[in-house]
Design a protein around this motif. Structure first.
Motif, PDB file in Angstrom:
ATOM      1  N   LEU A 155       0.830  -1.200   0.000  1.00 37.25           N
ATOM      2  CA  LEU A 155       0.000   0.000   0.000  1.00 37.25           C
ATOM      3  C   LEU A 155       0.868   1.255   0.000  1.00 37.25           C
ATOM      4  O   LEU A 155       0.559   2.234  -0.689  1.00 37.25           O
ATOM      5  N   GLN A 156       1.943   1.241   0.764  1.00 42.67           N
ATOM      6  CA  GLN A 156       2.858   2.380   0.767  1.00 42.67           C
ATOM      7  C   GLN A 156       3.416   2.624  -0.626  1.00 42.67           C
ATOM      8  O   GLN A 156       3.577   3.776  -1.057  1.00 42.67           O
ATOM      9  N   GLY A 157       3.689   1.539  -1.357  1.00 44.76           N
ATOM     10  CA  GLY A 157       4.216   1.664  -2.706  1.00 44.76           C
ATOM     11  C   GLY A 157       3.281   2.409  -3.643  1.00 44.76           C
ATOM     12  O   GLY A 157       3.727   3.095  -4.566  1.00 44.76           O
ATOM     13  N   SER A 158       1.971   2.291  -3.390  1.00 41.69           N
ATOM     14  CA  SER A 158       1.002   2.989  -4.240  1.00 41.69           C
ATOM     15  C   SER A 158       1.162   4.500  -4.127  1.00 41.69           C
ATOM     16  O   SER A 158       1.121   5.218  -5.140  1.00 41.69           O
ATOM     17  N   PHE A 159       1.349   5.002  -2.927  1.00 38.50           N
ATOM     18  CA  PHE A 159       1.497   6.447  -2.755  1.00 38.50           C
ATOM     19  C   PHE A 159       2.924   6.907  -2.993  1.00 38.50           C
ATOM     20  O   PHE A 159       3.164   8.076  -3.331  1.00 38.50           O
ATOM     21  N   ASN A 160       3.887   5.994  -2.841  1.00 38.06           N
ATOM     22  CA  ASN A 160       5.258   6.331  -3.241  1.00 38.06           C
ATOM     23  C   ASN A 160       5.312   6.628  -4.730  1.00 38.06           C
ATOM     24  O   ASN A 160       6.102   7.464  -5.177  1.00 38.06           O
ATOM     25  N   ALA A 161       4.486   5.950  -5.514  1.00 41.24           N
ATOM     26  CA  ALA A 161       4.448   6.197  -6.959  1.00 41.24           C
ATOM     27  C   ALA A 161       4.008   7.617  -7.263  1.00 41.24           C
ATOM     28  O   ALA A 161       4.489   8.241  -8.217  1.00 41.24           O
ATOM     29  N   VAL A 162       3.103   8.157  -6.442  1.00 41.76           N
ATOM     30  CA  VAL A 162       2.667   9.547  -6.597  1.00 41.76           C
ATOM     31  C   VAL A 162       3.802  10.486  -6.211  1.00 41.76           C
ATOM     32  O   VAL A 162       4.133  11.439  -6.928  1.00 41.76           O
ATOM     33  N   ASP A 163       4.417  10.216  -5.062  1.00 40.07           N
ATOM     34  CA  ASP A 163       5.492  11.068  -4.549  1.00 40.07           C
ATOM     35  C   ASP A 163       6.670  11.109  -5.513  1.00 40.07           C
ATOM     36  O   ASP A 163       7.290  12.160  -5.717  1.00 40.07           O
ATOM     37  N   ARG A 164       6.983   9.974  -6.130  1.00 45.53           N
ATOM     38  CA  ARG A 164       8.173   9.874  -6.972  1.00 45.53           C
ATOM     39  C   ARG A 164       7.939  10.254  -8.421  1.00 45.53           C
ATOM     40  O   ARG A 164       8.883  10.269  -9.219  1.00 45.53           O
ATOM     41  N   CYS A 165       6.704  10.544  -8.784  1.00 48.08           N
ATOM     42  CA  CYS A 165       6.418  10.976 -10.150  1.00 48.08           C
ATOM     43  C   CYS A 165       7.238  12.228 -10.462  1.00 48.08           C
ATOM     44  O   CYS A 165       7.267  13.181  -9.672  1.00 48.08           O
ATOM     45  N   SER A 166       7.908  12.235 -11.596  1.00 42.71           N
ATOM     46  CA  SER A 166       8.782  13.356 -11.937  1.00 42.71           C
ATOM     47  C   SER A 166       8.010  14.591 -12.386  1.00 42.71           C
ATOM     48  O   SER A 166       8.602  15.664 -12.534  1.00 42.71           O
ATOM     49  N   LYS A 167       6.698  14.456 -12.598  1.00 36.96           N
ATOM     50  CA  LYS A 167       5.873  15.594 -12.992  1.00 36.96           C
ATOM     51  C   LYS A 167       5.165  16.161 -11.754  1.00 36.96           C
ATOM     52  O   LYS A 167       4.782  15.414 -10.849  1.00 36.96           O
ATOM     53  N   PRO A 168       4.968  17.480 -11.675  1.00 40.59           N
ATOM     54  CA  PRO A 168       4.235  18.056 -10.549  1.00 40.59           C
ATOM     55  C   PRO A 168       2.821  17.490 -10.466  1.00 40.59           C
ATOM     56  O   PRO A 168       2.145  17.319 -11.486  1.00 40.59           O
ATOM     57  N   VAL A 169       2.367  17.196  -9.245  1.00 35.52           N
ATOM     58  CA  VAL A 169       1.036  16.644  -9.006  1.00 35.52           C
ATOM     59  C   VAL A 169       0.253  17.616  -8.132  1.00 35.52           C
ATOM     60  O   VAL A 169       0.659  17.920  -7.003  1.00 35.52           O
ATOM     61  N   LEU A 170      -0.868  18.116  -8.661  1.00 37.87           N
ATOM     62  CA  LEU A 170      -1.719  19.078  -7.958  1.00 37.87           C
ATOM     63  C   LEU A 170      -2.991  18.374  -7.522  1.00 37.87           C
ATOM     64  O   LEU A 170      -3.682  17.787  -8.349  1.00 37.87           O
ATOM     65  N   ALA A 171      -3.300  18.430  -6.239  1.00 38.05           N
ATOM     66  CA  ALA A 171      -4.513  17.798  -5.718  1.00 38.05           C
ATOM     67  C   ALA A 171      -5.625  18.833  -5.599  1.00 38.05           C
ATOM     68  O   ALA A 171      -5.429  19.901  -5.018  1.00 38.05           O
ATOM     69  N   ALA A 172      -6.802  18.504  -6.149  1.00 42.23           N
ATOM     70  CA  ALA A 172      -8.004  19.331  -6.044  1.00 42.23           C
ATOM     71  C   ALA A 172      -8.986  18.597  -5.141  1.00 42.23           C
ATOM     72  O   ALA A 172      -9.493  17.539  -5.509  1.00 42.23           O
ATOM     73  N   ILE A 173      -9.267  19.157  -3.966  1.00 36.69           N
ATOM     74  CA  ILE A 173      -9.948  18.424  -2.897  1.00 36.69           C
ATOM     75  C   ILE A 173     -11.267  19.089  -2.556  1.00 36.69           C
ATOM     76  O   ILE A 173     -11.319  20.289  -2.266  1.00 36.69           O
ATOM     77  N   GLN A 174     -12.342  18.307  -2.563  1.00 35.51           N
ATOM     78  CA  GLN A 174     -13.645  18.792  -2.133  1.00 35.51           C
ATOM     79  C   GLN A 174     -14.251  17.797  -1.151  1.00 35.51           C
ATOM     80  O   GLN A 174     -13.911  16.616  -1.171  1.00 35.51           O
ATOM     81  N   GLY A 175     -15.125  18.274  -0.286  1.00 32.41           N
ATOM     82  CA  GLY A 175     -15.805  17.377   0.636  1.00 32.41           C
ATOM     83  C   GLY A 175     -14.837  16.646   1.553  1.00 32.41           C
ATOM     84  O   GLY A 175     -13.860  17.201   2.034  1.00 32.41           O
ATOM     85  N   TYR A 176     -15.114  15.355   1.773  1.00 36.49           N
ATOM     86  CA  TYR A 176     -14.298  14.563   2.685  1.00 36.49           C
ATOM     87  C   TYR A 176     -12.923  14.247   2.101  1.00 36.49           C
ATOM     88  O   TYR A 176     -12.794  13.810   0.958  1.00 36.49           O
ATOM     89  N   CYS A 177     -11.915  14.434   2.913  1.00 39.49           N
ATOM     90  CA  CYS A 177     -10.562  13.953   2.629  1.00 39.49           C
ATOM     91  C   CYS A 177     -10.052  13.411   3.953  1.00 39.49           C
ATOM     92  O   CYS A 177      -9.486  14.149   4.763  1.00 39.49           O
TER      93      CYS A 177
END
Length: 270
Positions: free
Chosen positions: A96-118
């Motif tokens: 499971l950690q590896g799934s979010f490590n893939a987001v963290d390690r992506c070489s492109k900027p990642v912008l999160a758009a958050i509504q409601g529950y997070c």
């Protein structure tokens, strides 16, 4: 474009829009989610046409965190031997950690758009993104403490670097809700938008600004920021010197300088 069960992915104008697509389940993170997010962010990382990623959730809520059915399934596989149970659980947590490590390690900027529950796993996910933005109805919570467990897929490791150690401990120990105004005040999100439409429009406009920059310069900037997070200042300075010894020879530098002098908008190759 690949079809996914837990996501909808679109690529337009150099921007990859990755949307969690389980609105009927409050975008809870099921087994498909954890597998597909790795493939999606590997694709984004490896595809030159992708300059920036926008991550959002379909419907009224960004994500209610890990699907409880997935937790129940994991518990059902446990036997009587504590050692073997621990080995199996550790393997699952690392996956499971590896799934979010893939987001963290992506070489492109990642912008999160958050509504409601997070909440719960949603916090783990946005902590792995470069920037976070929300609508006025957003609610954040490190919910794991109310489930009798410690958050284990990134929140406790990444969040202190975003909002500070003390406030992170308060949220992690209490599990209390944080509204959009407080989220901006403590630095969890960069900006708050009035509603969902304004949020999406605002984040996409920021994404377009980033996508227009030199991809070589963006890549180097993200690499250096990530490296500096985990190393001494002296190490970071040494690394950027070596990195730019090569990257300053890119055609993008000349194109940017020429455009600046002629007061034109530069265009960069993928």
């Amino acid at each position: 474009m690949t079809e996914y069960k837990a996501f909808r992915v679109e690529l337009a104008d150099k921007i990859a829009h990755v949307q969690i697509n389980r609105p009927e389940k409050l975008n809870a993170m099921n087994a498909d989610f954890w597998k597909e997010i790795i493939d999606i962010f590997q694709w984004a990382d490896e595809t030159d046409e992708v300059r920036v990623v926008v991550l959002s959730g379909a419907g009224k809520h960004f994500s209610a965190g890990i699907d409880l059915a997935l937790l129940a399934q994991a518990a059902s596989h446990l036997g009587k031997d504590v050692g073997r149970n621990a080995r199996a659980l550790r393997k699952t947590i690392l996956q499971l950690q590896g799934s979010f490590n893939a987001v963290d390690r992506c070489s492109k900027p990642v912008l999160a758009a958050i509504q409601g529950y997070c909440i719960g796993g949603g916090i783990d996910l946005i902590s792995a993104c470069d920037m976070r933005y929300c609508s006025a109805d957003a609610q954040f919570s490190i919910k794991e403490i109310d489930m009798g467990m410690a958050a284990d897929v990134g929140t406790l490791q990444r969040l202190p670097r975003l909002i500070g150690d003390g406030i992170m401990r308060e949220l992690a120990y209490t599990g209390r809700n944080v509204n959009a105004e407080e989220a901006q005040r403590i630095g969890l999100v960069n900006s708050v938008y009035a509603d969902h439409a304004a949020l999406f429009d605002g984040v996409m406009e920021l994404a377009r600004q980033i996508a227009a920059k030199s991809p070589i310069a963006i890549r180097g900037t993200k690499e250096m920021i990530g490296y500096a997070r985990d190393h001494r200042v002296e190490d970071g300075l040494e690394y950027i010197a070596t990195w730019n010894a090569a990257m300053l020879q890119s055609a993008d530098l000349q194109a940017a300088m020429m455009a600046h002098m002629s007061k034109k908008t530069p265009e960069f190759a993928d």
